[in-house]
Design a protein around this motif. Sequence first.
Motif, PDB file in Angstrom:
ATOM      1  N   ALA A 224     -12.043  63.200  57.019  1.00 13.45           N
ATOM      2  CA  ALA A 224     -11.842  63.561  58.429  1.00 13.45           C
ATOM      3  C   ALA A 224     -10.682  62.781  59.035  1.00 13.45           C
ATOM      4  O   ALA A 224      -9.893  63.335  59.819  1.00 13.45           O
ATOM      5  CB  ALA A 224     -13.125  63.321  59.226  1.00 13.45           C
ATOM      6  N   GLU A 225     -10.548  61.503  58.680  1.00 16.92           N
ATOM      7  CA  GLU A 225      -9.467  60.693  59.237  1.00 16.92           C
ATOM      8  C   GLU A 225      -8.112  61.113  58.679  1.00 16.92           C
ATOM      9  O   GLU A 225      -7.115  61.171  59.418  1.00 16.92           O
ATOM     10  CB  GLU A 225      -9.718  59.216  58.965  1.00 16.92           C
ATOM     11  N   VAL A 226      -8.045  61.412  57.391  1.00 20.32           N
ATOM     12  CA  VAL A 226      -6.791  61.896  56.816  1.00 20.32           C
ATOM     13  C   VAL A 226      -6.375  63.204  57.472  1.00 20.32           C
ATOM     14  O   VAL A 226      -5.212  63.382  57.864  1.00 20.32           O
ATOM     15  CB  VAL A 226      -6.927  62.074  55.290  1.00 20.32           C
ATOM     16  N   VAL A 227      -7.324  64.131  57.628  1.00 16.66           N
ATOM     17  CA  VAL A 227      -7.031  65.408  58.277  1.00 16.66           C
ATOM     18  C   VAL A 227      -6.591  65.190  59.722  1.00 16.66           C
ATOM     19  O   VAL A 227      -5.635  65.822  60.192  1.00 16.66           O
ATOM     20  CB  VAL A 227      -8.264  66.333  58.199  1.00 16.66           C
ATOM     21  N   ARG A 228      -7.265  64.287  60.425  1.00 12.95           N
ATOM     22  CA  ARG A 228      -6.902  64.017  61.830  1.00 12.95           C
ATOM     23  C   ARG A 228      -5.470  63.534  61.940  1.00 12.95           C
ATOM     24  O   ARG A 228      -4.697  64.002  62.789  1.00 12.95           O
ATOM     25  CB  ARG A 228      -7.851  62.979  62.419  1.00 12.95           C
ATOM     26  N   ARG A 229      -5.098  62.600  61.078  1.00 14.38           N
ATOM     27  CA  ARG A 229      -3.739  62.049  61.143  1.00 14.38           C
ATOM     28  C   ARG A 229      -2.695  63.101  60.784  1.00 14.38           C
ATOM     29  O   ARG A 229      -1.628  63.164  61.414  1.00 14.38           O
ATOM     30  CB  ARG A 229      -3.624  60.833  60.215  1.00 14.38           C
ATOM     31  N   LEU A 230      -2.973  63.906  59.779  1.00 13.16           N
ATOM     32  CA  LEU A 230      -2.019  64.952  59.406  1.00 13.16           C
ATOM     33  C   LEU A 230      -1.893  65.998  60.509  1.00 13.16           C
ATOM     34  O   LEU A 230      -0.777  66.436  60.833  1.00 13.16           O
ATOM     35  CB  LEU A 230      -2.450  65.601  58.092  1.00 13.16           C
ATOM     36  N   ARG A 231      -3.013  66.408  61.085  1.00 17.82           N
ATOM     37  CA  ARG A 231      -2.954  67.391  62.169  1.00 17.82           C
ATOM     38  C   ARG A 231      -2.168  66.871  63.361  1.00 17.82           C
ATOM     39  O   ARG A 231      -1.392  67.608  63.981  1.00 17.82           O
ATOM     40  CB  ARG A 231      -4.376  67.766  62.607  1.00 17.82           C
ATOM     41  N   ALA A 232      -2.360  65.605  63.675  1.00 22.89           N
ATOM     42  CA  ALA A 232      -1.666  65.034  64.828  1.00 22.89           C
ATOM     43  C   ALA A 232      -0.157  65.005  64.631  1.00 22.89           C
ATOM     44  O   ALA A 232       0.611  65.076  65.604  1.00 22.89           O
ATOM     45  CB  ALA A 232      -2.183  63.623  65.094  1.00 22.89           C
ATOM     46  N   ALA A 233       0.266  64.906  63.373  1.00 21.50           N
ATOM     47  CA  ALA A 233       1.698  64.820  63.082  1.00 21.50           C
ATOM     48  C   ALA A 233       2.332  66.142  62.697  1.00 21.50           C
ATOM     49  O   ALA A 233       3.562  66.251  62.657  1.00 21.50           O
ATOM     50  CB  ALA A 233       1.919  63.811  61.953  1.00 21.50           C
ATOM     51  N   ALA A 234       1.528  67.160  62.426  1.00 23.50           N
ATOM     52  CA  ALA A 234       2.050  68.417  61.885  1.00 23.50           C
ATOM     53  C   ALA A 234       2.969  69.125  62.878  1.00 23.50           C
ATOM     54  O   ALA A 234       2.626  69.263  64.055  1.00 23.50           O
ATOM     55  CB  ALA A 234       0.901  69.331  61.496  1.00 23.50           C
ATOM     56  N   PRO A 235       4.122  69.606  62.423  1.00 17.63           N
ATOM     57  CA  PRO A 235       5.015  70.373  63.300  1.00 17.63           C
ATOM     58  C   PRO A 235       4.484  71.793  63.497  1.00 17.63           C
ATOM     59  O   PRO A 235       3.568  72.240  62.791  1.00 17.63           O
ATOM     60  CB  PRO A 235       6.328  70.373  62.526  1.00 17.63           C
ATOM     61  N   ALA A 236       5.052  72.491  64.416  1.00 19.44           N
ATOM     62  CA  ALA A 236       4.669  73.881  64.660  1.00 19.44           C
ATOM     63  C   ALA A 236       4.842  74.699  63.386  1.00 19.44           C
ATOM     64  O   ALA A 236       5.845  74.569  62.678  1.00 19.44           O
ATOM     65  CB  ALA A 236       5.514  74.467  65.786  1.00 19.44           C
ATOM     66  N   GLY A 237       3.824  75.498  63.084  1.00 18.59           N
ATOM     67  CA  GLY A 237       3.879  76.358  61.908  1.00 18.59           C
ATOM     68  C   GLY A 237       3.204  75.789  60.688  1.00 18.59           C
ATOM     69  O   GLY A 237       2.921  76.529  59.735  1.00 18.59           O
ATOM     70  N   VAL A 238       2.940  74.492  60.682  1.00 14.39           N
ATOM     71  CA  VAL A 238       2.233  73.865  59.567  1.00 14.39           C
ATOM     72  C   VAL A 238       0.767  73.693  59.950  1.00 14.39           C
ATOM     73  O   VAL A 238       0.454  73.090  60.980  1.00 14.39           O
ATOM     74  CB  VAL A 238       2.855  72.505  59.190  1.00 14.39           C
ATOM     75  N   VAL A 239      -0.131  74.227  59.144  1.00 11.54           N
ATOM     76  CA  VAL A 239      -1.557  74.231  59.441  1.00 11.54           C
ATOM     77  C   VAL A 239      -2.284  73.312  58.459  1.00 11.54           C
ATOM     78  O   VAL A 239      -2.101  73.421  57.242  1.00 11.54           O
ATOM     79  CB  VAL A 239      -2.139  75.658  59.350  1.00 11.54           C
ATOM     80  N   VAL A 240      -3.101  72.413  58.988  1.00 13.00           N
ATOM     81  CA  VAL A 240      -3.907  71.497  58.183  1.00 13.00           C
ATOM     82  C   VAL A 240      -5.361  71.929  58.304  1.00 13.00           C
ATOM     83  O   VAL A 240      -5.941  71.894  59.391  1.00 13.00           O
ATOM     84  CB  VAL A 240      -3.738  70.039  58.647  1.00 13.00           C
ATOM     85  N   THR A 241      -5.971  72.343  57.179  1.00 12.88           N
ATOM     86  CA  THR A 241      -7.329  72.877  57.185  1.00 12.88           C
ATOM     87  C   THR A 241      -8.255  71.957  56.401  1.00 12.88           C
ATOM     88  O   THR A 241      -7.972  71.614  55.253  1.00 12.88           O
ATOM     89  CB  THR A 241      -7.357  74.277  56.538  1.00 12.88           C
ATOM     90  N   ASP A 242      -9.364  71.568  57.027  1.00 13.36           N
ATOM     91  CA  ASP A 242     -10.389  70.778  56.351  1.00 13.36           C
ATOM     92  C   ASP A 242     -11.295  71.742  55.584  1.00 13.36           C
ATOM     93  O   ASP A 242     -12.003  72.544  56.181  1.00 13.36           O
ATOM     94  CB  ASP A 242     -11.199  69.979  57.378  1.00 13.36           C
ATOM     95  N   GLU A 243     -11.275  71.661  54.254  1.00 18.16           N
ATOM     96  CA  GLU A 243     -12.082  72.544  53.405  1.00 18.16           C
ATOM     97  C   GLU A 243     -13.110  71.741  52.605  1.00 18.16           C
ATOM     98  O   GLU A 243     -13.475  72.099  51.484  1.00 18.16           O
ATOM     99  CB  GLU A 243     -11.167  73.360  52.489  1.00 18.16           C
ATOM    100  N   HIS A 244     -13.582  70.654  53.204  1.00 15.79           N
ATOM    101  CA  HIS A 244     -14.459  69.710  52.518  1.00 15.79           C
ATOM    102  C   HIS A 244     -15.662  70.394  51.874  1.00 15.79           C
ATOM    103  O   HIS A 244     -16.013  70.115  50.728  1.00 15.79           O
ATOM    104  CB  HIS A 244     -14.928  68.638  53.508  1.00 15.79           C
ATOM    105  N   ALA A 245     -16.320  71.289  52.615  1.00 20.95           N
ATOM    106  CA  ALA A 245     -17.548  71.916  52.110  1.00 20.95           C
ATOM    107  C   ALA A 245     -17.297  73.229  51.375  1.00 20.95           C
ATOM    108  O   ALA A 245     -18.236  73.825  50.852  1.00 20.95           O
ATOM    109  CB  ALA A 245     -18.517  72.147  53.266  1.00 20.95           C
ATOM    110  N   ALA A 246     -16.055  73.667  51.318  1.00 17.22           N
ATOM    111  CA  ALA A 246     -15.774  74.985  50.748  1.00 17.22           C
ATOM    112  C   ALA A 246     -15.732  74.983  49.227  1.00 17.22           C
ATOM    113  O   ALA A 246     -15.868  76.035  48.599  1.00 17.22           O
ATOM    114  CB  ALA A 246     -14.443  75.510  51.293  1.00 17.22           C
TER     115      ALA A 246
END
Length: 376
Positions: A132-154
């Motif tokens: 969750a923390e890695v995803v949070r940091r990446l999402r906060a930094a991601a530019p427009a058009g780049v999508v960060v998806t948490d698929e932990h349970a998938a």
Amino acid sequence: MTDVTPDVAETRLRRSPLHERHTSLGAKFAPFGGWEMPLEYAGGGVLKEHTAVRTGVGVFDVSHLGKARITGPGAADFVNSCLSNDLGRIGPGKAQYTLCCDDATGGVVDDIIAYLHADDHVFLIPNAANTAEVVRRLRAAAPAGVVVTDEHAAYAVLAVQGPRSAELLGALGLPTEHGYMSFSTATLNGVGLTVCRTGYTGELGYELVVPAEHALAVWDALFAAGAAYELRACGLAARDTLRTEMGYPLHGQDLSLEITPVQARSGWAVGWDKPAFWGREALLAEKAAGPRRTLRGLEAVDRAIPRPGMAVYAGDARVGTVTSGTFSPTRKQGIALALLDTDPKLADGDLVEVDIRGRRAQMRITRPPFVTPSVR
């Protein structure tokens, strides 16, 4: 580990899609990163499970590991500007060990395997507790058009490890010829999955990334074919002894927000020449000045078994702390990783002492791995 009662743990902890298979095998469970996972199995235990991986083949359920997907134009370049290693060193179809570091301190938020699918597609496997923390940091930094998806349970992840792992997967028609730290997509009985030439044991091995809803079918197929190879289900206790023999770091013990890659001797996983990654300035400064402590290996001179948190002494001076310690089933002796001060200077071969419940036990400083790797 946590100290919650079983009833409380059951309501708080997530379960693998393979939980019922573990129960039927008499697994002893324990909390790992918010998940209830098998520690060891009845009829075997850690020593037999460890030996199976070193001499034959074992399978671990490591579905608690995180999964995150980064997609969109420039996704690979974005990930490369955040994480420590240089994705430019590899091409599509390759995997890379890398670190998510804190930008201010250089401490390690998590260590991660990055799978490069394409310039616009990167798949990450972080540790369970840090996803969750890695995803949070990446999402906060991601530019427009780049999508960060948490698929932990998938997805579920099954680690098939040991010198006979390629034989077993080959008998199922799965690809095994791709090189170390690469991956290939395949189908098993109609189930699409990814076969990664990776692992955490030091042996030849593969990790299968499987849609969670098909995990039971893949597990059953492995064991149906695995009877001919004496396949053994292995728990996370054996995974820990195997990785410690290899000197592989465990986040939260040998790497952490307080332990940088420079201190952990993980500088090989840092793209020092890259113009940008999180923690770059702090790590360059620490590298230039020299770290105040470094991660070293210890091997017991007598029958002592070091454990995490135990103090290390040179004479009367405390010079460090054990970060990981266990009994090595392969070496038949106690081994450890320890953060040791760089002043005074201690060399490989020097003797130090570890305080084991008030008794000093001699240990020899050495450079891991403690056993010869066979990953390639």
